[in-house]
Write a protein that holds these residues in place. Structure first.
Motif, mmCIF file in Angstrom:
data_model
loop_
_atom_site.group_PDB
_atom_site.id
_atom_site.type_symbol
_atom_site.label_atom_id
_atom_site.label_comp_id
_atom_site.label_asym_id
_atom_site.label_seq_id
_atom_site.Cartn_x
_atom_site.Cartn_y
_atom_site.Cartn_z
ATOM 1 N N ARG A 145 0.841 -1.193 0.000
ATOM 2 C CA ARG A 145 0.000 0.000 0.000
ATOM 3 C C ARG A 145 0.876 1.242 0.000
ATOM 4 N NH1 ARG A 145 -4.357 -0.562 4.730
ATOM 5 N NH2 ARG A 145 -4.625 1.625 4.066
ATOM 6 N N ALA A 146 0.523 2.194 -0.833
ATOM 7 C CA ALA A 146 1.306 3.434 -0.908
ATOM 8 C C ALA A 146 1.201 4.240 0.370
ATOM 9 C CB ALA A 146 0.839 4.266 -2.105
ATOM 10 N N ASP A 147 0.029 4.186 1.029
ATOM 11 C CA ASP A 147 -0.151 4.979 2.232
ATOM 12 C C ASP A 147 0.423 4.304 3.470
ATOM 13 O OD1 ASP A 147 -2.038 2.946 2.054
ATOM 14 O OD2 ASP A 147 -3.522 4.028 3.247
ATOM 15 N N GLN A 148 0.675 2.991 3.399
ATOM 16 C CA GLN A 148 1.259 2.262 4.517
ATOM 17 C C GLN A 148 2.306 1.282 3.994
ATOM 18 O OE1 GLN A 148 -1.788 0.376 6.869
ATOM 19 N NE2 GLN A 148 -2.798 2.288 7.382
ATOM 20 N N PRO A 149 3.444 1.781 3.496
ATOM 21 C CA PRO A 149 4.459 0.887 2.939
ATOM 22 C C PRO A 149 5.069 -0.013 4.010
ATOM 23 C CG PRO A 149 5.311 3.122 3.122
ATOM 24 C CD PRO A 149 3.849 3.201 3.442
ATOM 25 N N SER A 150 5.371 -1.247 3.637
ATOM 26 C CA SER A 150 6.042 -2.177 4.539
ATOM 27 C C SER A 150 7.536 -1.887 4.538
ATOM 28 C CB SER A 150 5.787 -3.621 4.102
ATOM 29 O OG SER A 150 4.414 -3.907 4.068
ATOM 30 N N GLU A 151 8.206 -2.231 5.639
ATOM 31 C CA GLU A 151 9.639 -1.984 5.759
ATOM 32 C C GLU A 151 10.376 -3.297 5.940
ATOM 33 O OE1 GLU A 151 12.666 0.225 8.862
ATOM 34 O OE2 GLU A 151 10.796 1.236 8.339
ATOM 35 N N VAL A 152 11.511 -3.406 5.264
ATOM 36 C CA VAL A 152 12.426 -4.533 5.413
ATOM 37 C C VAL A 152 13.768 -3.961 5.834
ATOM 38 C CG1 VAL A 152 13.616 -6.418 4.239
ATOM 39 C CG2 VAL A 152 11.251 -5.898 3.647
ATOM 40 N N SER A 153 14.357 -4.486 6.905
ATOM 41 C CA SER A 153 15.651 -3.981 7.351
ATOM 42 C C SER A 153 16.546 -5.136 7.758
ATOM 43 C CB SER A 153 15.486 -3.003 8.517
ATOM 44 O OG SER A 153 15.027 -3.669 9.675
ATOM 45 N N VAL A 154 17.854 -4.904 7.661
ATOM 46 C CA VAL A 154 18.849 -5.913 8.011
ATOM 47 C C VAL A 154 20.129 -5.199 8.441
ATOM 48 C CG1 VAL A 154 19.758 -6.089 5.668
ATOM 49 C CG2 VAL A 154 19.979 -8.033 7.208
ATOM 50 N N THR A 155 20.934 -5.867 9.235
ATOM 51 C CA THR A 155 22.190 -5.297 9.716
ATOM 52 C C THR A 155 23.364 -6.042 9.094
ATOM 53 O OG1 THR A 155 21.217 -4.619 11.813
ATOM 54 C CG2 THR A 155 23.606 -4.832 11.758
ATOM 55 N N PHE A 156 24.361 -5.287 8.621
ATOM 56 C CA PHE A 156 25.567 -5.905 8.087
ATOM 57 C C PHE A 156 26.403 -6.482 9.230
ATOM 58 C CE2 PHE A 156 24.474 -2.972 4.658
ATOM 59 C CZ PHE A 156 24.655 -3.779 3.548
ATOM 60 N N ALA A 157 27.089 -7.575 8.940
ATOM 61 C CA ALA A 157 27.870 -8.254 9.979
ATOM 62 C C ALA A 157 29.251 -7.643 10.177
ATOM 63 C CB ALA A 157 28.011 -9.741 9.626
ATOM 64 N N GLU B 22 26.093 -0.063 9.374
ATOM 65 C CA GLU B 22 25.432 -1.235 9.936
ATOM 66 C C GLU B 22 24.084 -1.589 9.329
ATOM 67 O OE1 GLU B 22 25.100 -1.138 14.126
ATOM 68 O OE2 GLU B 22 27.231 -1.410 14.459
ATOM 69 N N ARG B 23 23.168 -0.635 9.224
ATOM 70 C CA ARG B 23 21.787 -0.980 8.887
ATOM 71 C C ARG B 23 21.445 -0.608 7.448
ATOM 72 N NH1 ARG B 23 16.735 1.886 9.638
ATOM 73 N NH2 ARG B 23 14.990 0.477 10.057
ATOM 74 N N ALA B 24 20.712 -1.502 6.778
ATOM 75 C CA ALA B 24 20.143 -1.218 5.465
ATOM 76 C C ALA B 24 18.651 -1.484 5.554
ATOM 77 C CB ALA B 24 20.776 -2.092 4.392
ATOM 78 N N ALA B 25 17.832 -0.519 5.153
ATOM 79 C CA ALA B 25 16.381 -0.657 5.254
ATOM 80 C C ALA B 25 15.728 -0.166 3.967
ATOM 81 C CB ALA B 25 15.848 0.122 6.455
ATOM 82 N N PHE B 26 14.564 -0.732 3.655
ATOM 83 C CA PHE B 26 13.867 -0.436 2.410
ATOM 84 C C PHE B 26 12.363 -0.380 2.659
ATOM 85 C CE2 PHE B 26 17.530 -3.155 1.905
ATOM 86 C CZ PHE B 26 18.318 -2.479 0.991
ATOM 87 N N ARG B 27 11.657 0.377 1.829
ATOM 88 C CA ARG B 27 10.202 0.458 1.872
ATOM 89 C C ARG B 27 9.640 -0.277 0.668
ATOM 90 N NH1 ARG B 27 8.494 5.548 0.877
ATOM 91 N NH2 ARG B 27 6.654 5.572 2.217
ATOM 92 N N ILE B 28 8.714 -1.209 0.908
ATOM 93 C CA ILE B 28 8.065 -1.942 -0.180
ATOM 94 C C ILE B 28 6.807 -1.174 -0.576
ATOM 95 C CG2 ILE B 28 7.142 -4.139 -0.947
ATOM 96 C CD1 ILE B 28 10.064 -4.241 -0.135
ATOM 97 N N VAL B 29 6.757 -0.713 -1.824
ATOM 98 C CA VAL B 29 5.648 0.109 -2.302
ATOM 99 C C VAL B 29 5.052 -0.515 -3.563
ATOM 100 C CG1 VAL B 29 6.661 2.226 -1.345
ATOM 101 C CG2 VAL B 29 7.188 1.549 -3.694
ATOM 102 N N PRO B 30 3.807 -0.175 -3.894
ATOM 103 C CA PRO B 30 3.199 -0.700 -5.120
ATOM 104 C C PRO B 30 3.634 0.098 -6.345
ATOM 105 C CG PRO B 30 1.631 0.689 -3.971
ATOM 106 C CD PRO B 30 2.855 0.627 -3.088
ATOM 107 N N HIS B 31 3.494 -0.528 -7.512
ATOM 108 C CA HIS B 31 3.751 0.154 -8.783
ATOM 109 C C HIS B 31 2.801 -0.436 -9.813
ATOM 110 C CE1 HIS B 31 5.792 1.548 -12.438
ATOM 111 N NE2 HIS B 31 6.346 2.470 -11.660
#
Length: 282
Positions: free
Chosen positions: A84-96, A101-110
């Motif tokens: 959803r564009a109004d409520q994008p999901s987030e994915v995050s991970v930490t480098f070892a 350290e942190r990389a994060a992304f928003r999952i949005v529709p297209h």
């Protein structure tokens, strides 16, 4: 006839979306906007990182994102609901490896595209002179009327207000040592005042900082400033870091990381925050 037309309309297949592969560069700055990744329900997205990742650090909204597979440098996720564009999901991970350290992304529709392969690279180039000048300008503007200004001028003493001291902390990987300091807490701010010694053979100029709780909570950093522009080899200078006030559940023990213009950083893992003032107290 109307019923027949309605059935035909419902039977029409959803428009197909082009599958894409692309690269994303992450900066590691906590205040930078999260890069957007185009997703769709039921279509997997593979992130391939330029360094090893920590499997136990992966965070997703499990009601909307499913973790399909995790590798040493890769992560495969799949949206289980339409993004959803109004409520994008987030994915995050930490480098070892501790770098950015942190990389994060928003999952949005297209409407017409979906990302299936994302090559994740960390930024290695230093900011340009123009960008750095803008950062310095904003830093000066933010610091014109702030707790940091009062501390530097001596109007914010160690006694009579809510404060905590933290001891010397050696992290010589970058040739830098914290000689100890103090934390101050106001209504909506935290100020860290510490002395940093440069034990390397190269000058070091503090530029940005991250402030993180033991539970992984990232706190917004408002301002980083120092007694002098650079800390010469063998010398020590005071450095001030001003942040938002963490939420109550974040605890009182935090890790502060101050990064320099040359990429070297000092990580101080023993920062204790001053307690919150109880309501009704002055």
């Amino acid at each position: 006839m109307l019923l027949l037309l309605g059935a035909v309309a419902r039977a029409q297949p959803a428009p197909s979306r082009a599958h894409r592969q692309r690269s994303i560069t992450v900066t590691g700055y906590p205040t930078a906007p999260l890069p957007e990744v185009r997703g769709a329900k039921g279509i997997g997205i593979t992130f391939h990182f330029d360094g090893l990742i920590r499997e136990d650090s992966i965070k997703v909204d499990e009601s909307r994102i499913r973790i399909v597979d995790v590798g040493r440098k890769s992560l495969l996720v799949e949206p289980v609901t339409e993004p959803r564009a109004d409520q994008p999901s987030e994915v995050s991970v930490t480098f070892a490896d501790g770098e950015q350290e942190r990389a994060a992304f928003r999952i949005v529709p297209h409407p017409s595209e979906v990302d299936m392969w994302i090559e994740v690279m960390r930024q290695t180039e230093q900011p340009s002179a123009v960008c750095q000048a803008r950062i310095d300008e904003l830093r000066a503007r933010c610091g014109a009327q702030s707790p940091t200004t009062f501390r530097r001028s001596g109007l914010l003493p160690n006694r009579g207000i809510l404060a905590r001291t933290f001891e010397r902390y050696a992290d010589t990987a970058g040739g830098l040592v914290s000689e100890g300091g103090a934390s101050f807490r106001g209504g909506d701010w935290v100020l860290l005042d510490m002395e940093i010694r440069n034990v390397s053979g190269q000058p070091w100029a503090p530029r940005v900082a991250t402030f993180k709780g033991k539970d992984g909570t990232l706190v917004t950093v408002r301002l980083v400033t120092a007694e002098t522009e650079e800390i010469a080899p063998g010398e020590s200078r005071r450095v001030w870091v001003e942040t938002d006030d963490p939420h109550a559940g974040a605890g009182v023990f935090f890790t502060l990381e101050v990064s320099g213009a040359d990429g070297r950083f000092l990580r101080v893992g023993n920062v204790e925050l001053a307690p919150r003032m109880r309501e009704g107290k002055q």
